[in-house]
Motif scaffolding. Structure first.
Motif, mmCIF file in Angstrom:
data_model
loop_
_atom_site.group_PDB
_atom_site.id
_atom_site.type_symbol
_atom_site.label_atom_id
_atom_site.label_comp_id
_atom_site.label_asym_id
_atom_site.label_seq_id
_atom_site.Cartn_x
_atom_site.Cartn_y
_atom_site.Cartn_z
ATOM 1 N N ASP A 1 44.338 37.226 1.217
ATOM 2 C CA ASP A 1 44.177 37.642 -0.174
ATOM 3 C C ASP A 1 43.741 39.099 -0.285
ATOM 4 O O ASP A 1 43.792 39.687 -1.357
ATOM 5 N N GLN A 2 43.345 39.700 0.816
ATOM 6 C CA GLN A 2 42.962 41.106 0.820
ATOM 7 C C GLN A 2 44.081 41.997 1.350
ATOM 8 O O GLN A 2 43.893 43.185 1.545
ATOM 9 N N SER A 3 45.230 41.420 1.596
ATOM 10 C CA SER A 3 46.369 42.161 2.134
ATOM 11 C C SER A 3 47.345 42.510 1.015
ATOM 12 O O SER A 3 47.576 41.709 0.108
ATOM 13 N N PRO A 4 47.967 43.674 1.095
ATOM 14 C CA PRO A 4 48.972 44.019 0.082
ATOM 15 C C PRO A 4 50.222 43.139 0.172
ATOM 16 O O PRO A 4 50.978 43.051 -0.782
ATOM 17 N N GLU A 5 50.393 42.471 1.306
ATOM 18 C CA GLU A 5 51.559 41.595 1.483
ATOM 19 C C GLU A 5 51.234 40.120 1.249
ATOM 20 O O GLU A 5 51.853 39.230 1.831
ATOM 21 N N VAL A 6 50.253 39.839 0.389
ATOM 22 C CA VAL A 6 49.796 38.466 0.187
ATOM 23 C C VAL A 6 50.933 37.528 -0.217
ATOM 24 O O VAL A 6 51.020 36.410 0.291
ATOM 25 N N LYS A 7 51.802 37.938 -1.112
ATOM 26 C CA LYS A 7 52.898 37.061 -1.574
ATOM 27 C C LYS A 7 53.853 36.729 -0.438
ATOM 28 O O LYS A 7 54.288 35.586 -0.277
ATOM 29 N N GLU A 8 54.177 37.729 0.384
ATOM 30 C CA GLU A 8 55.077 37.495 1.515
ATOM 31 C C GLU A 8 54.438 36.558 2.539
ATOM 32 O O GLU A 8 55.102 35.696 3.109
ATOM 33 N N MET A 9 53.142 36.722 2.759
ATOM 34 C CA MET A 9 52.435 35.852 3.699
ATOM 35 C C MET A 9 52.398 34.416 3.197
ATOM 36 O O MET A 9 52.588 33.472 3.965
ATOM 37 N N GLU A 10 52.144 34.238 1.902
ATOM 38 C CA GLU A 10 52.141 32.886 1.333
ATOM 39 C C GLU A 10 53.513 32.238 1.484
ATOM 40 O O GLU A 10 53.608 31.053 1.823
#
Length: 87
Positions: free
Chosen positions: A22-31
């Motif tokens: 949740d602290q990463s700019p790529e949160v959506k891609e990680m999810e």
């Protein structure tokens, strides 16, 4: 729930590697990647991996713990110290 899983692993003598997505700019891609790996929505976190294999989220980890199956899975990853140096 992430905190609960971290505490459980520490109590079992394991120092988990934690990635705060949740602290990463790529949160959506990680999810999305976690969902492709089998994590179920709406709660894809915590996504717990042991030895590079997806175990699941809090419910799966707690079920493994209650059944006695979690300790054998984490045994190779325990930090050796006075309290948990048992075989």
């Amino acid at each position: 729930m992430c905190y609960t899983v971290k505490v459980l692993f520490h109590e079992l003598g394991v120092c988990p590697i934690v990635h705060e997505i949740d602290q990463s700019p790529e949160v959506k891609e990680m999810e999305k990647a976690l969902k492709r790996l089998g994590c179920k929505a709406p709660s894809v976190v915590p996504a717990v991996f042991i030895g590079g294999i997806l175990v699941g989220s809090t419910n799966e980890v707690m079920s493994l713990h209650l059944s006695g199956s979690l300790v054998p899975l984490v045994r190779p990853y325990r930090v050796l110290s006075g309290k948990n140096a048992q075989p």
